[in-house]
Every structure is written in C-alpha cells, then in structure tokens.
Design a protein around this motif. Structure first.
Motif, PDB file in Angstrom:
ATOM      1  N   LEU A  29       0.835  -1.204   0.000  1.00 16.13           N
ATOM      2  CA  LEU A  29       0.000   0.000   0.000  1.00 16.13           C
ATOM      3  C   LEU A  29       0.867   1.250   0.000  1.00 16.13           C
ATOM      4  N   VAL A  30       1.887   1.260   0.845  1.00 16.18           N
ATOM      5  CA  VAL A  30       2.787   2.421   0.910  1.00 16.18           C
ATOM      6  C   VAL A  30       3.482   2.632  -0.430  1.00 16.18           C
ATOM      7  N   VAL A  31       3.970   1.534  -1.028  1.00 16.93           N
ATOM      8  CA  VAL A  31       4.660   1.630  -2.315  1.00 16.93           C
ATOM      9  C   VAL A  31       3.734   2.185  -3.386  1.00 16.93           C
ATOM     10  N   GLN A  32       2.489   1.705  -3.409  1.00 16.61           N
ATOM     11  CA  GLN A  32       1.559   2.135  -4.456  1.00 16.61           C
ATOM     12  C   GLN A  32       1.093   3.577  -4.270  1.00 16.61           C
ATOM     13  N   VAL A  33       0.890   3.994  -3.024  1.00 14.86           N
ATOM     14  CA  VAL A  33       0.497   5.379  -2.780  1.00 14.86           C
ATOM     15  C   VAL A  33       1.604   6.333  -3.231  1.00 14.86           C
ATOM     16  N   VAL A  34       2.832   6.022  -2.850  1.00 18.49           N
ATOM     17  CA  VAL A  34       3.966   6.849  -3.270  1.00 18.49           C
ATOM     18  C   VAL A  34       4.086   6.844  -4.792  1.00 18.49           C
ATOM     19  N   GLY A  35       3.926   5.643  -5.376  1.00 15.34           N
ATOM     20  CA  GLY A  35       4.013   5.529  -6.833  1.00 15.34           C
ATOM     21  C   GLY A  35       2.919   6.327  -7.535  1.00 15.34           C
ATOM     22  N   ALA A  36       1.704   6.287  -6.988  1.00 17.78           N
ATOM     23  CA  ALA A  36       0.591   7.027  -7.596  1.00 17.78           C
ATOM     24  C   ALA A  36       0.829   8.535  -7.525  1.00 17.78           C
ATOM     25  N   LEU A  38       3.760  10.062  -7.352  1.00 14.01           N
ATOM     26  CA  LEU A  38       4.881  10.436  -8.217  1.00 14.01           C
ATOM     27  C   LEU A  38       4.529  10.345  -9.696  1.00 14.01           C
ATOM     28  N   SER A  39       3.698   9.342 -10.051  1.00 14.36           N
ATOM     29  CA  SER A  39       3.384   9.116 -11.468  1.00 14.36           C
ATOM     30  C   SER A  39       2.134   9.853 -11.936  1.00 14.36           C
ATOM     31  N   GLY A  40       1.250  10.196 -10.998  1.00 16.63           N
ATOM     32  CA  GLY A  40      -0.015  10.831 -11.374  1.00 16.63           C
ATOM     33  C   GLY A  40      -1.025   9.854 -11.952  1.00 16.63           C
ATOM     34  N   SER A  41      -0.819   8.565 -11.725  1.00 18.86           N
ATOM     35  CA  SER A  41      -1.686   7.534 -12.307  1.00 18.86           C
ATOM     36  C   SER A  41      -2.936   7.299 -11.459  1.00 18.86           C
ATOM     37  N   LEU A  42      -4.120   7.465 -12.065  1.00 20.54           N
ATOM     38  CA  LEU A  42      -5.373   7.171 -11.374  1.00 20.54           C
ATOM     39  C   LEU A  42      -5.531   5.668 -11.185  1.00 20.54           C
ATOM     40  N   PRO A 115      -1.162  13.609 -17.890  1.00 20.95           N
ATOM     41  CA  PRO A 115       0.088  12.876 -18.116  1.00 20.95           C
ATOM     42  C   PRO A 115       0.379  11.912 -16.970  1.00 20.95           C
ATOM     43  N   VAL A 116       0.985  10.775 -17.304  1.00 24.06           N
ATOM     44  CA  VAL A 116       1.266   9.729 -16.317  1.00 24.06           C
ATOM     45  C   VAL A 116       2.724   9.301 -16.445  1.00 24.06           C
ATOM     46  N   GLY A 117       3.417   9.175 -15.303  1.00 24.02           N
ATOM     47  CA  GLY A 117       4.788   8.670 -15.284  1.00 24.02           C
ATOM     48  C   GLY A 117       4.774   7.153 -15.308  1.00 24.02           C
TER      49      GLY A 117
END
Length: 312
Positions: A29-36, A38-42, A115-117
């Motif tokens: 969960l922590v990894v995905q929240v940070v990733g979301a 940083l990337s702006g991915s919905l 835009p998405v990273g």
C-alpha cells in the motif's frame, strides 16, 4: 432438549495466515500510494485505494476472529461468532463505495486525460502483483471455509487483477502515449471488484437475516427425521447459520407413547441423522407426545410445516 458442541470458527483456523498477509498488504500500500503520487496515475491510485480497503478488511477480519473467540455467556449464548459476518458485510459495503468513486473519477479523467509517469507506475504495479500473489496463495485454502476469509481473499484477488491491469496500462501508455488508457484501466479495476463484492454482501446479509443455510432443504430434513422409528411428526423446524461453518437447527419432534419413555436413544438417533446427512452438529430438538401441538403458544410456521393450518 438440546445438543451442543464447541466450535472454533472457520476463520480462527487460518488466523496466522491473515497475520502474514496484513503487513505484506500494508507494505505494498505504501509503495503504491507513493508511486501514484509520483506518477499521477489514477489506475495506480485506484489499486492503492483497493489495497487500503484490503488492509482494513484483513485487519477487521483479524479483529472479528479475535472477538468471535471470546467465550459465550448467559447474555450471548453463542459468544461473538456473528462478528465475523458483520466484518464481511462491512468489507463488502466499503468495496462497493470504493468502486463507485473509482468509476466517477475515471469518467472525469477520460474526459480530461492527465500525463502519467509510466516507469514509476510500472514498478509499483509489479511490486503489488508479487505481494498479492503471495497473499492470494496464503488465503486460498481458508476462503473455502470462512465467509470472512473469503472477503479478504476476494479483495486480494481484485488487487492482483488490478495490478495486472495497471501493468498493461503502463505498457500501453509507454508504447502509444495514449494517456486515457489510465482511466480505462481504472474502470476495469472497479468492474472487477463489483460482482464478487455483491455476492459476498448477499451471502453475509442472508446469514444476518437467518436464512436457511445454502444446500439445506428443510423438507428433506423433515423427511429424514420422520424416518426415525418412533417419530410421528415434525414441526417448528428451523435452520440458520451463526457464522461460517456453524449451521444450527431446531425442531419440535412428536413421538409415540412407547418411544417417549425412551427418549435418550431417540435423541441420539435424531442428532446422528442431522449431523450425518446435513452436517448440522448443533441442533435443539423438543420431544413431545402426540396432541401437544394443539395447545402450544407461539407458532412459527413455514410453507412445508406439517401442522394443520400451516400456510407459511
């Protein structure tokens, strides 16, 4: 006259597996929240939100298993076993709400792509896929026995499929630059959650409403009891479920005069019938002589009840 057995709930048997799944889920969960972020991915944020619900569901499941193991008392004669079903119902309601939010946000993003990273999105999704695969393997056996564990299992399964979808979306965006793919994947994740969640909620509500356990035909139960020597009638027959794996049953059993004086062996045969044919270990049977039904007070009838005037 009753017949009782001690029961460990189906969920309690698999408590250790849930205790492994919880920290694993929180880490991803922590990894995905940070990733979301940083990337702006919905899509990744949706998967992270599902992971958050998953973590809450597993934590709630562990709490329910703990409280369900508390001993029975004179005020709560079945203890807190029903808490597991309440936890399953809460999980289902939260998942339905989350799915609705994802669908609404996805529509907004589709109309206005952002835009998405993709690199960060891909790395976080792969981490989620691996962790969810491990968690799914840990829960695969217990979900067959416990409705509460099935809720956790379905959430993890949804997470795993969501991670696959996010990976696919990241690859599509990398190859084509089509950013609406992120919103499309978000919709797919939400639609993966809905059917299984609805089924879970329906099963939980059935138990809370004390519906007849799945696979139990009361007319067939009555026929089996009537085949017992000395039994002349069966009425006020009820069956329900306390929690996953703990069906219970009660009935009024009319016996002939000769058998009534030897009720012990008859009770043994009746309980053996219910346990052997219908897997009901906890049953309460009231033995009564012919004619007793005529002056009983409250009558709880169902369409298959044998008494005169039993219309449901």
């Amino acid at each position: 006259m009753g017949h009782g057995h001690g029961h460990a709930t189906a969920g309690a048997v698999h408590r250790k597996r849930l205790m492994i799944v919880l920290p694993l889920t929180l880490s991803v969960l922590v990894v995905q929240v940070v990733g979301a972020l940083l990337s702006g991915s919905l899509a990744l944020l949706a998967d992270a939100g599902h992971m958050a619900t998953d973590a809450a569901g597993v934590a709630l499941a562990l709490f329910a298993i703990w409280i369900a193991g508390k001993p029975a008392s004179s005020r709560r004669t079945f203890g807190y076993q029903r808490a597991e079903i309440l936890a399953a119902a809460v999980n289902a309601v939260v998942l339905l709400g989350l799915s609705g939010y994802i669908l609404i946000e996805a529509v907004r993003r589709f109309a206005n792509p952002e835009p998405v990273g993709t690199t960060v999105m891909l790395v976080a999704a792969v981490a989620g896929l691996i962790a969810n695969g491990i968690a799914l393997w840990l829960l695969r056996e217990g979900q067959q026995d416990s409705l509460n564990l099935r809720g956790a299992y379905l959430e993890v399964l949804g997470d795993l499929l969501g991670s696959v979808a996010v990976i696919a979306g990241a690859i599509v965006i990398q190859l084509t630059g089509w950013y609406p793919a992120d919103a499309v994947i978000s919709v797919i994740i939400a639609l993966l959650i809905l059917p299984r969640t609805w089924k879970l909620l329906k099963e939980a509500v059935d138990i809370l409403l004390e519906a007849t356990p799945k696979g139990v035909d009361l007319a067939e139960v009555r026929e089996h009891l009537l085949e017992t020597p000395g039994v002349t009638d069966v009425h006020d027959l009820h069956a329900w479920t306390i929690t996953s794996g703990v069906p219970v049953m009660s009935a009024h059993v009319v016996v002939d005069v000769e058998t009534f004086s030897q009720c012990g062996p008859l009770l043994d045969r009746l309980h053996e019938c219910l346990a052997g044919h219908f897997d009901v270990e906890h049953s309460t049977l009231q033995l009564e002589p012919a004619g007793h039904v005529d002056h009983e007070g409250a009558r709880h009838l169902w369409p298959g009840d044998s008494r005169p005037g039993a219309t449901g």
